[in-house]
Scaffold this active site. Structure first.
Site, PDB file in Angstrom:
ATOM      1  N   TRP A   1       0.816  -1.216   0.000  1.00  0.00           N
ATOM      2  CA  TRP A   1       0.000   0.000   0.000  1.00  0.00           C
ATOM      3  C   TRP A   1       0.841   1.253   0.000  1.00  0.00           C
ATOM      4  O   TRP A   1       0.489   2.246  -0.639  1.00  0.00           O
ATOM      5  CB  TRP A   1      -1.021  -0.026   1.135  1.00  0.00           C
ATOM      6  CG  TRP A   1      -2.122  -0.961   0.767  1.00  0.00           C
ATOM      7  CD1 TRP A   1      -2.346  -2.221   1.266  1.00  0.00           C
ATOM      8  CD2 TRP A   1      -3.114  -0.763  -0.261  1.00  0.00           C
ATOM      9  NE1 TRP A   1      -3.411  -2.798   0.614  1.00  0.00           N
ATOM     10  CE2 TRP A   1      -3.909  -1.939  -0.317  1.00  0.00           C
ATOM     11  CE3 TRP A   1      -3.417   0.273  -1.127  1.00  0.00           C
ATOM     12  CZ2 TRP A   1      -4.976  -2.087  -1.207  1.00  0.00           C
ATOM     13  CZ3 TRP A   1      -4.481   0.127  -2.016  1.00  0.00           C
ATOM     14  CH2 TRP A   1      -5.245  -1.037  -2.045  1.00  0.00           C
TER      15      TRP A   1
ATOM     16  N   ASP B   1      -1.334   6.841   6.363  1.00  0.00           N
ATOM     17  CA  ASP B   1      -2.442   6.019   5.883  1.00  0.00           C
ATOM     18  C   ASP B   1      -2.723   4.985   6.976  1.00  0.00           C
ATOM     19  O   ASP B   1      -1.930   4.084   7.202  1.00  0.00           O
ATOM     20  CB  ASP B   1      -2.041   5.330   4.573  1.00  0.00           C
ATOM     21  CG  ASP B   1      -3.124   4.379   4.066  1.00  0.00           C
ATOM     22  OD1 ASP B   1      -4.190   4.268   4.705  1.00  0.00           O
ATOM     23  OD2 ASP B   1      -2.894   3.752   3.017  1.00  0.00           O
TER      24      ASP B   1
ATOM     25  N   LYS C   1     -13.154  -1.063   6.753  1.00  0.00           N
ATOM     26  CA  LYS C   1     -12.533  -2.113   7.548  1.00  0.00           C
ATOM     27  C   LYS C   1     -12.981  -2.041   9.009  1.00  0.00           C
ATOM     28  O   LYS C   1     -13.502  -3.001   9.548  1.00  0.00           O
ATOM     29  CB  LYS C   1     -11.015  -2.046   7.440  1.00  0.00           C
ATOM     30  CG  LYS C   1     -10.560  -2.257   5.997  1.00  0.00           C
ATOM     31  CD  LYS C   1      -9.116  -1.938   5.811  1.00  0.00           C
ATOM     32  CE  LYS C   1      -8.746  -1.771   4.355  1.00  0.00           C
ATOM     33  NZ  LYS C   1      -8.839  -2.981   3.550  1.00  0.00           N
TER      34      LYS C   1
HETATM   35  N1  PMP Z   1      -4.415   1.838   2.147  1.00  0.00           N
HETATM   36  C1  PMP Z   1      -4.484   0.673   2.805  1.00  0.00           C
HETATM   37  C2  PMP Z   1      -3.511   0.404   3.899  1.00  0.00           C
HETATM   38  C3  PMP Z   1      -5.466  -0.265   2.465  1.00  0.00           C
HETATM   39  O1  PMP Z   1      -5.536  -1.427   3.129  1.00  0.00           O
HETATM   40  C4  PMP Z   1      -6.386   0.035   1.438  1.00  0.00           C
HETATM   41  C5  PMP Z   1      -7.497  -0.899   1.047  1.00  0.00           C
HETATM   42  N2  PMP Z   1      -7.255  -2.226   1.225  1.00  0.00           N
HETATM   43  C6  PMP Z   1      -6.257   1.260   0.765  1.00  0.00           C
HETATM   44  C7  PMP Z   1      -5.279   2.139   1.160  1.00  0.00           C
HETATM   45  C8  PMP Z   1      -7.187   1.645  -0.357  1.00  0.00           C
HETATM   46  O2  PMP Z   1      -8.430   1.976   0.121  1.00  0.00           O
HETATM   47  P1  PMP Z   1      -9.618   2.337  -0.895  1.00  0.00           P
HETATM   48  O3  PMP Z   1      -9.856   1.107  -1.719  1.00  0.00           O
HETATM   49  O4  PMP Z   1     -10.753   2.671  -0.010  1.00  0.00           O
HETATM   50  O5  PMP Z   1      -9.156   3.472  -1.731  1.00  0.00           O
END
Ligand code: PMP
Length: 360
Positions: A103, A172, A196
Site C-alpha cells: 500500500w 495512511d 474495515k
Molecule cells: N491503504 C491501505 C492500507 C489499504 O488497506 C487500502 C485498502 N485495502 C487502501 C489504502 C485503499 O483503500 P480504498 O480502496 O478505499 O481506496
C-alpha cells in the site's frame, strides 16, 4: 449442523452483529422521521446533527487535540494518495515516503504523478517482511511531509511506534484505524477508508492539522481541497450519508465495548493466538519480523505451497471465509478487525490444527 461462519476478509470486512441488527431495524424509518436514512437530506438539521455526533465520538475516542479538523470525504484512501501532494506541498517542496509494502507502494506511485517524491527508506530488499527502522530513514530538508502506512494490509506489517519528525507526519491508517490509541498530536494528517473498522465503503476520514490547510492550487477540484471541505464542514457536496450513519453506529459500538484500549487488548489476544500457533507449526510459517507483525492482518504461508488452494477451500467449507492472501503476496491472510470475536480465531486455530494433522 452448519458451523458458525466467520468472515476474515481484508475489506469490506466484518461488521458487528449488533450493528447489522440496528441497521436492519432502522432502515425503513430513521428515528421518528418516517423516512429511511437513505432518504435524509444532508443539509437538514437531523443529518447535520448526525455528522456532528460522528465527529464528536471520533474526537473522543482518539482524543483528537484542538487544532485538528475532521473531514468526511469520498474517493477512499486511494484518492488521498493523489490529493496529499496536491493539498499539502508548497511550491518547491517534495514529499518523502517510507516504502513499507504494497500500500505504501501504491501511495508512492500515485503521488509521483503529481509531485517529486523521495523514498527515504524501503523494506523492498527484505521482501517487505520488516518495517524499515527509524534510524535508517534518510529524511532530507525540503520535504513538505513524510508519509507512512501504519499497517500494511497485504504484507502483514504494522508500525508499533511513530517517529517524531521535523516535517509533518502523514499516515495512511486505513487498515488499523481505531484498533488502538494513537498519539494524534504527532501527526500532521491521518486518513483512513471506512470499510474495515468503521463501517462501509464510500467514506474516507481525514484528520488534518490546521496549519496544513492552504488555498487549493489551480486544477484541484474544490471537493478535493482539504481547506475548502473544512470550511464547508465536509458538506461542499453531498457526503456519503449512509456510510456516515454506519460509522456513527460503529463508533458507538467501539465505545460500548470499552474504547480503543479495549480494542487494542482484544487485537493482541486474537493475533497472539494465531501467531503462537503458526510459530509452533511445521506446516504454516510467518516470515514477518516478530516486532513488526500486524495485530490486524495476520499473513502466513504454507510450507507446501501446493496446499494453499486446498486449505482455502476446506476453510471456506468449514465456515471460515475469505482467507486468501493479498494477490501480490499469495498464501493466507486472516484479517482480524475490531468486529472479529476471539471465538473466530479459536475456530481458525482448531481448523488449522486439524488440517496440519491431516496434511503435515
Ligand atoms: N491503504 C491501505 C492500507 C489499504 O488497506 C487500502 C485498502 N485495502 C487502501 C489504502 C485503499 O483503500 P480504498 O480502496 O478505499 O481506496
Amino acid at each position: 449442523e452448519r458451523p458458525e461462519r466467520y468472515n476474515f476478509a481484508a475489506g469490506p470486512a466484518m461488521v458487528p452483529a449488533e450493528v447489522l441488527a440496528q441497521i436492519r431495524e432502522e432502515l425503513p424509518s430513521w428515528g421518528d422521521t418516517g423516512f429511511s436514512i437513505l432518504e435524509q437530506p444532508f443539509t437538514g438539521p437531523l443529518f447535520k446533527r448526525l455528522m456532528a455526533e460522528v465527529e464528536d465520538d471520533l474526537r473522543g475516542l482518539l482524543r483528537i487535540p484542538n487544532g485538528y479538523h475532521v473531514l468526511f470525504l469520498q474517493g477512499g484512501a486511494s484518492a488521498q494518495f493523489g490529493l496529499l501532494p496536491l493539498n499539502l506541498l508548497q511550491p518547491g517542496q517534495h514529499a518523502a515516503y517510507v516504502e513499507s509494502g504494497h500500500w505504501a507502494g501504491k501511495a508512492i506511485r500515485e503521488a509521483r504523478r503529481h509531485a517529486e517524491v523521495s523514498v527515504i527508506a524501503s523494506g523492498a530488499d527484505q521482501a517487505f517482511t520488516a518495517i524499515p527502522a527509524f534510524d535508517q530513514w534518510r529524511l532530507d530538508a525540503g520535504a513538505g511531509y513524510c508519509h507512512i502506512t501504519s499497517n500494511e494490509t497485504g504484507n502483514g506489517l504494522q508500525m508499533q511506534e511513530f517517529p517524531r519528525l521535523a516535517v509533518p507526519l502523514v499516515a495512511d491508517m486505513t487498515s488499523d484505524f481505531l484498533t488502538r490509541p494513537i498519539p494524534v498530536e504527532r501527526f500532521g494528517l491521518i486518513y483512513a477508508s471506512a470499510q474495515k473498522n468503521l463501517g462501509v465503503s464510500g467514506l474516507c476520514v481525514v484528520i488534518v492539522r490546521d496549519d496544513l490547510l492552504r488555498v487549493p492550487p489551480p486544477g484541484l477540484p474544490s471537493v478535493f481541497s482539504y481547506a475548502m471541505q473544512t470550511e464547508h464542514l465536509s458538506r461542499l457536496n453531498t457526503p456519503p450519508t449512509f456510510a456516515l450513519y454506519v460509522t456513527g453506529l460503529m463508533l458507538r459500538w467501539i465505545r460500548h465495548n470499552g474504547g480503543l484500549e479495549a480494542m487494542a487488548a482484544a487485537a493482541r489476544v486474537r493475533s497472539r493466538l494465531l501467531y503462537e500457533y503458526i510459530d509452533g507449526s511445521r506446516l504454516f510459517k510467518c516470515l514477518q519480523r516478530r516486532q513488526d507483525r500486524s495485530a490486524i492482518n495476520v499473513c502466513f504461508q504454507l510450507a507446501d505451497t501446493a496446499l494453499v488452494e486446498t486449505f482455502l477451500q476446506d476453510a471456506a467449507q468449514n465456515g471460515l471465509a475469505n482467507l486468501a492472501g493479498h494477490p501480490a503476496a499469495g498464501g493466507v491472510r486472516a484479517s482480524l478487525y475490531n468486529a472479529m470475536p476471539v471465538a473466530g480465531v479459536r475456530r481458525l486455530v482448531s481448523f488449522m490444527t486439524a488440517f496440519e494433522r491431516q496434511h503435515g
